[in-house]
Design a protein around this motif. Structure first.
Motif, PDB file in Angstrom:
ATOM      1  N   SER A 167       0.845  -1.187   0.000  1.00  0.00           N
ATOM      2  CA  SER A 167       0.000   0.000   0.000  1.00  0.00           C
ATOM      3  C   SER A 167       0.880   1.237   0.000  1.00  0.00           C
ATOM      4  N   LEU A 168       0.265   2.396  -0.254  1.00  0.00           N
ATOM      5  CA  LEU A 168       1.010   3.640  -0.135  1.00  0.00           C
ATOM      6  C   LEU A 168       1.531   3.796   1.286  1.00  0.00           C
ATOM      7  N   GLY A 169       0.725   3.379   2.262  1.00  0.00           N
ATOM      8  CA  GLY A 169       1.137   3.468   3.656  1.00  0.00           C
ATOM      9  C   GLY A 169       2.394   2.676   3.935  1.00  0.00           C
ATOM     10  N   ALA A 170       2.504   1.486   3.358  1.00  0.00           N
ATOM     11  CA  ALA A 170       3.692   0.655   3.571  1.00  0.00           C
ATOM     12  C   ALA A 170       4.939   1.323   2.993  1.00  0.00           C
ATOM     13  N   VAL A 171       4.807   1.901   1.807  1.00  0.00           N
ATOM     14  CA  VAL A 171       5.947   2.584   1.183  1.00  0.00           C
ATOM     15  C   VAL A 171       6.319   3.817   1.994  1.00  0.00           C
ATOM     16  N   MET A 172       5.312   4.568   2.449  1.00  0.00           N
ATOM     17  CA  MET A 172       5.571   5.748   3.267  1.00  0.00           C
ATOM     18  C   MET A 172       6.235   5.369   4.583  1.00  0.00           C
ATOM     19  N   ALA A 173       5.770   4.288   5.205  1.00  0.00           N
ATOM     20  CA  ALA A 173       6.348   3.848   6.476  1.00  0.00           C
ATOM     21  C   ALA A 173       7.819   3.510   6.311  1.00  0.00           C
ATOM     22  N   SER A 174       8.170   2.881   5.198  1.00  0.00           N
ATOM     23  CA  SER A 174       9.554   2.494   4.956  1.00  0.00           C
ATOM     24  C   SER A 174      10.466   3.714   4.850  1.00  0.00           C
ATOM     25  N   VAL A 184       3.898   6.140  10.760  1.00  0.00           N
ATOM     26  CA  VAL A 184       2.778   5.758   9.903  1.00  0.00           C
ATOM     27  C   VAL A 184       1.999   4.633  10.577  1.00  0.00           C
ATOM     28  N   GLN A 185       0.690   4.780  10.649  1.00  0.00           N
ATOM     29  CA  GLN A 185      -0.170   3.776  11.271  1.00  0.00           C
ATOM     30  C   GLN A 185      -0.648   2.767  10.227  1.00  0.00           C
ATOM     31  N   ILE A 186      -0.355   1.493  10.460  1.00  0.00           N
ATOM     32  CA  ILE A 186      -0.809   0.413   9.576  1.00  0.00           C
ATOM     33  C   ILE A 186      -1.331  -0.720  10.455  1.00  0.00           C
ATOM     34  N   ASP A 187      -2.569  -1.121  10.246  1.00  0.00           N
ATOM     35  CA  ASP A 187      -3.187  -2.207  11.018  1.00  0.00           C
ATOM     36  C   ASP A 187      -3.079  -1.945  12.529  1.00  0.00           C
ATOM     37  N   GLY A 188      -3.235  -0.672  12.921  1.00  0.00           N
ATOM     38  CA  GLY A 188      -3.199  -0.334  14.331  1.00  0.00           C
ATOM     39  C   GLY A 188      -1.810  -0.272  14.947  1.00  0.00           C
TER      40      GLY A 188
END
Length: 202
Positions: A167-174, A184-188
């Motif tokens: 997801s965009l969130g996963a790329v942003m978190a990295s 970045v919040q992903i799956d809580g």
């Protein structure tokens, strides 16, 4: 038998990529990727990236799926052009606070939480990524398989995000450097820059 051997000889070797983080490294890698894409010797296989490498990997995989080598070069160029424009604007806005003046911002930055000093920074990154990365494409079999890693801010354990949960969130978190961006919040769960655990994970 001859035709089988002929087809086998014509197959291009597959090149798997491990793309490291770091802003300057990421910009340099863009140039290396463009050179690889200019050639006809390799097909891009799996891509593993962290931080700036995750951004490059996501743009590369999306572009390859949508437009082959030309599409990949276009997506990478768009990514770095927008990163440059966003960075130039931020530098301009903070000029009065930077050395050789009082250096207020440079000195205070490590002491300020990004939740207070830079609460909207991730929205700029999200905007940039939304124009060059297609998360549905990255989750499909049409795209080269992309893997990015991020670090759980509470446990310190690295998580590798693969095509099934990309997801965009996963790329942003990295690419979420702790002193610059809120987690970045992903799956809580809260995630930070993946280069703190693997640069990149293989």
């Amino acid at each position: 038998m001859t035709s089988i051997h002929s087809k086998h000889r014509k197959r291009k070797p597959q090149l798997h990529l491990a793309l490291q983080g770091g802003g300057a490294h990421g910009a340099f890698t863009w140039g290396v990727l463009e050179r690889l894409l200019d050639g006809k010797r390799f097909e891009i296989g799996r891509i593993s990236g962290t931080s700036a490498g995750a951004l490059n990997g996501a743009a590369l995989a999306t572009g390859l799926a949508k437009g082959g080598h030309t599409g990949a070069k276009d997506h990478l160029a768009l990514l770095w052009r927008q990163v440059c424009e966003a960075g130039s604007l931020m530098s301009l806005l903070t000029v009065p606070l930077k050395k050789p003046g009082l250096g207020i911002w440079d000195d205070a930055m490590p002491l300020l939480s990004p939740y207070h000093a830079n609460p909207m920074a991730l929205e700029t990154l999200r905007y940039i990524l939304s124009s060059v990365v297609d998360e549905e494409v990255l989750r499909s079999i049409a795209s080269p398989r992309l893997f990015v890693n991020a670090v759980n801010a509470h446990t310190g354990v690295s998580r590798v995000f693969g095509p099934e949960d990309m997801s965009l969130g996963a790329v942003m978190a990295s690419a979420c450097a702790p002193i610059m961006f809120p987690a970045v919040q992903i799956d809580g769960e809260a995630y930070w820059d993946g280069s703190y655990a693997g640069n990149p994970m293989l």
